[in-house]
Every structure is written in structure tokens, then in C-alpha cells.
Design an enzyme around this catalytic site. Structure first.
Site, PDB file in Angstrom:
ATOM      1  N   LYS A 205       0.835  -1.203   0.000  1.00  0.00           N
ATOM      2  CA  LYS A 205       0.000   0.000   0.000  1.00  0.00           C
ATOM      3  C   LYS A 205       0.874   1.259   0.000  1.00  0.00           C
ATOM      4  O   LYS A 205       2.092   1.175   0.229  1.00  0.00           O
ATOM      5  CB  LYS A 205      -0.923  -0.051   1.225  1.00  0.00           C
ATOM      6  CG  LYS A 205      -1.916  -1.229   1.186  1.00  0.00           C
ATOM      7  CD  LYS A 205      -2.768  -1.242   2.442  1.00  0.00           C
ATOM      8  CE  LYS A 205      -3.825  -2.322   2.399  1.00  0.00           C
ATOM      9  NZ  LYS A 205      -4.696  -2.299   3.593  1.00  0.00           N
TER      10      LYS A 205
ATOM     11  N   TYR B 116     -12.538  -2.737  -3.100  1.00  0.00           N
ATOM     12  CA  TYR B 116     -13.101  -2.764  -1.745  1.00  0.00           C
ATOM     13  C   TYR B 116     -14.632  -2.661  -1.778  1.00  0.00           C
ATOM     14  O   TYR B 116     -15.227  -2.010  -0.930  1.00  0.00           O
ATOM     15  CB  TYR B 116     -12.509  -1.623  -0.912  1.00  0.00           C
ATOM     16  CG  TYR B 116     -11.109  -1.884  -0.398  1.00  0.00           C
ATOM     17  CD1 TYR B 116     -10.757  -3.098   0.206  1.00  0.00           C
ATOM     18  CD2 TYR B 116     -10.119  -0.898  -0.485  1.00  0.00           C
ATOM     19  CE1 TYR B 116      -9.465  -3.325   0.689  1.00  0.00           C
ATOM     20  CE2 TYR B 116      -8.827  -1.124  -0.001  1.00  0.00           C
ATOM     21  CZ  TYR B 116      -8.510  -2.339   0.582  1.00  0.00           C
ATOM     22  OH  TYR B 116      -7.239  -2.572   1.066  1.00  0.00           O
TER      23      TYR B 116
ATOM     24  N   HIS C 205      -1.634  -5.502   1.467  1.00  0.00           N
ATOM     25  CA  HIS C 205      -2.902  -6.188   1.231  1.00  0.00           C
ATOM     26  C   HIS C 205      -2.619  -7.614   0.777  1.00  0.00           C
ATOM     27  O   HIS C 205      -1.672  -7.858   0.025  1.00  0.00           O
ATOM     28  CB  HIS C 205      -3.710  -5.479   0.129  1.00  0.00           C
ATOM     29  CG  HIS C 205      -4.870  -6.299  -0.363  1.00  0.00           C
ATOM     30  ND1 HIS C 205      -6.093  -6.306   0.267  1.00  0.00           N
ATOM     31  CD2 HIS C 205      -4.970  -7.182  -1.399  1.00  0.00           C
ATOM     32  CE1 HIS C 205      -6.909  -7.142  -0.365  1.00  0.00           C
ATOM     33  NE2 HIS C 205      -6.243  -7.695  -1.381  1.00  0.00           N
TER      34      HIS C 205
HETATM   35  P1  IDP Z   1      -7.818  -6.965   5.374  1.00  0.00           P
HETATM   36  O1  IDP Z   1      -6.989  -5.931   4.638  1.00  0.00           O
HETATM   37  O2  IDP Z   1      -7.044  -7.579   6.503  1.00  0.00           O
HETATM   38  O3  IDP Z   1      -8.419  -8.017   4.460  1.00  0.00           O
HETATM   39  P2  IDP Z   1     -10.428  -5.705   5.521  1.00  0.00           P
HETATM   40  O4  IDP Z   1     -11.439  -5.881   6.608  1.00  0.00           O
HETATM   41  O5  IDP Z   1     -10.716  -6.314   4.194  1.00  0.00           O
HETATM   42  O6  IDP Z   1      -9.027  -6.207   6.095  1.00  0.00           O
HETATM   43  O7  IDP Z   1     -10.203  -4.151   5.356  1.00  0.00           O
HETATM   44  C1  IDP Z   1      -9.533  -3.617   4.237  1.00  0.00           C
HETATM   45  C2  IDP Z   1      -8.647  -2.485   4.685  1.00  0.00           C
HETATM   46  O8  IDP Z   1      -9.464  -1.435   5.221  1.00  0.00           O
HETATM   47  C3  IDP Z   1      -7.683  -2.819   5.820  1.00  0.00           C
HETATM   48  O9  IDP Z   1      -6.531  -3.495   5.396  1.00  0.00           O
HETATM   49  C4  IDP Z   1      -7.395  -1.454   6.359  1.00  0.00           C
HETATM   50  O10 IDP Z   1      -6.470  -0.768   5.513  1.00  0.00           O
HETATM   51  C5  IDP Z   1      -8.747  -0.776   6.246  1.00  0.00           C
HETATM   52  N1  IDP Z   1      -9.515  -0.864   7.498  1.00  0.00           N
HETATM   53  C6  IDP Z   1     -10.165  -1.948   7.971  1.00  0.00           C
HETATM   54  N2  IDP Z   1     -10.758  -1.687   9.162  1.00  0.00           N
HETATM   55  C7  IDP Z   1     -10.457  -0.401   9.431  1.00  0.00           C
HETATM   56  C8  IDP Z   1     -10.779   0.478  10.530  1.00  0.00           C
HETATM   57  O11 IDP Z   1     -11.449   0.107  11.496  1.00  0.00           O
HETATM   58  N3  IDP Z   1     -10.276   1.743  10.454  1.00  0.00           N
HETATM   59  C9  IDP Z   1      -9.522   2.199   9.417  1.00  0.00           C
HETATM   60  N4  IDP Z   1      -9.199   1.408   8.361  1.00  0.00           N
HETATM   61  C10 IDP Z   1      -9.659   0.133   8.375  1.00  0.00           C
HETATM   62 MG    MG Z   2      -9.917  -7.876   3.010  1.00  0.00          MG
END
Ligand code: IDP
Ligand code: MG
Length: 208
Positions: free
Chosen positions: A67, A107, A173
Site C-alpha cells: 500500500k 473494496y 494487502h
Molecule cells: P484486510 O486488509 O485484513 O483483508 P479488511 O477488513 O478487508 O481487512 O479491510 C480492508 C482495509 O481497510 C484494511 O486493510 C485497512 O487498511 C482498512 N480498514 C479496515 N478496518 C479499518 C478500521 O477500522 N479503520 C480504518 N481502516 C480500516
Molecule cells: Mg480484506
């Protein structure tokens, strides 16, 4: 040649030609040693996709991205090194400025989340390094290597724990399922940008 020998010979010929038909070989003039090789080939073709515990050894691809915070902090090399060190194979790689459209597709399950606008700003704030990596069970293994979404909860030794401390800047990611990986690879890469190549250490890192 005795009657017995003739029978044995004819039986062998029958086996050879039926073996050859099974392999789509048109000539009936297949030597016994060739037939053995065919059978051996058959056995290894079946076993080649299984490991010693007879669980399937699945060859997979996944989508990994460094990222914008990871690129800005010059962590690209260290993140790539982790996947190389583990033995995975790099199939595709590019540096790009992500558009909001691409990001909203990537996303799509998060667009209703309160943090989504900040996520878009973060992910479009600078270049991203997008990659496709290949290897057995890579989706599961790479999620473990990357660690918990929130670096504060990630285990030491994972990329997120080692390089970050806040969920909003978690450096990397990784696709979370094989279906997700397929979707993300198609979204970020043209098929022609992915390279199928033979890695010389493949036979010493797995049974594939
Ligand atoms: P992941 O990247 O571990 O699969 P996801 O739930 O798919 O997690 O979320 C995608 C991205 O969104 C995360 O990697 C992070 O950058 C961001 N994100 C997730 N939850 C939060 C939050 O509570 N606050 C701010 N950013 C978040
Ligand atoms: Mg994810």
C-alpha cells in the site's frame, strides 16, 4: 516359441495397446518398457498433486499489494523478500497510481463502512505495488504472513506487526480467499501481464 510363451506375448501386446489407447497413442507398436513408463507416468501424475499425508497440494495464485505507506517508507524490497524467502513464485508485478474506480471495485464490500472515505484517501495518496504470487496454499499462507488487519493485534513476525501499528496504515494487502484472489487478480492485471515460468527450485520446495 511355446504355446505358453505365445500366450504371454499376446497378453503383453494386448495390455500395451490398451495402455496406449488410454494415453491417446495411436500406434500399437509400443514396447513393454514404454508401457511401464506409461504406467509409471500415470502413477506419478496422480500422486504429483498430493503430498505425503495424501492431502491435496494445491497450486494457487494470490493478489498482494504494498500500500502507499509501504511504498513511501521504502518497504517494497523487504515485503517482496518475505514472499521470495518463503519460496513463492512471482507471476506479475507493477507500480501504479490507483484510481478511485479501481479501488471502489477492489473494496466493494467495504463501501458502507465509516472508515471507507479515509481508506480511499489513503489508498490513492501515492503509488501502490501490485503483485501476483503463486504457490501451494498461498492464499492461506500469505494471510498468515501478512497478519491481522489491525497491526496492534497482529502476531510478531507478521508483516503488519513488524512494520506498522495502526489499522489505517497497515502497509500491505493480501486476498482473503481463493475466490477473492481470482477476482482481484482479474481486476488489477491483464492476463497477458502474468508470466508462467519455471522456477528452478520448484522440485525442492514442494512435491508439485
Ligand atoms: P484486510 O486488509 O485484513 O483483508 P479488511 O477488513 O478487508 O481487512 O479491510 C480492508 C482495509 O481497510 C484494511 O486493510 C485497512 O487498511 C482498512 N480498514 C479496515 N478496518 C479499518 C478500521 O477500522 N479503520 C480504518 N481502516 C480500516
Ligand atoms: Mg480484506
Amino acid at each position: 516359441m511355446s504355446v505358453f510363451q505365445r500366450c504371454v506375448f499376446q497378453r503383453l501386446l494386448q495390455q500395451v495397446s490398451s495402455g496406449a489407447r488410454g494415453r491417446n497413442v495411436t500406434s500399437g507398436l509400443v514396447s513393454v518398457s514404454t508401457q511401464c513408463a506409461l504406467w509409471r507416468g500415470r502413477a506419478t501424475a496422480g500422486a504429483g498433486y498430493r503430498n505425503k499425508s495424501s492431502a491435496p497440494c494445491v497450486k494457487e495464485r494470490t493478489f498482494i499489494a504494498v500500500k502507499p505507506d509501504g511504498v513511501q517508507r521504502r518497504l517494497v524490497g523487504q515485503i517482496i523478500h518475505r514472499f521470495e524467502r518463503r519460496g513463492f513464485k512471482l507471476i506479475g508485478l507493477k507500480l501504479l497510481q490507483v484510481s478511485k474506480d479501481l479501488l471502489s471495485e477492489h473494496y466493494c464490500q467495504l463501501t458502507k463502512k465509516p472508515f471507507y472515505p479515509d481508506l480511499v484517501n489513503y489508498m490513492t495518496s501515492g503509488p501502490v505495488v501490485a503483485m501476483v504470487w503463486e504457490g501451494p496454499d498461498i492464499v492461506k499462507i500469505s494471510r498468515m504472513m501478512v497478519g491481522h488487519t489491525n497491526p496492534a493485534e497482529a502476531h510478531a513476525g507478521t508483516i503488519r506487526a513488524d512494520f506498522s501499528f495502526h489499522v489505517s496504515r497497515n502497509v500491505v494487502h493480501a486476498s482473503d480467499s481463493t475466490e477473492g484472489a481470482q477476482r482481484e487478480i482479474q481486476l488489477w492485471f491483464d492476463g497477458q501481464d502474468l508470466l508462467n515460468w519455471d522456477c528452478i527450485d520448484q522440485s525442492v520446495t514442494s512435491e508439485l
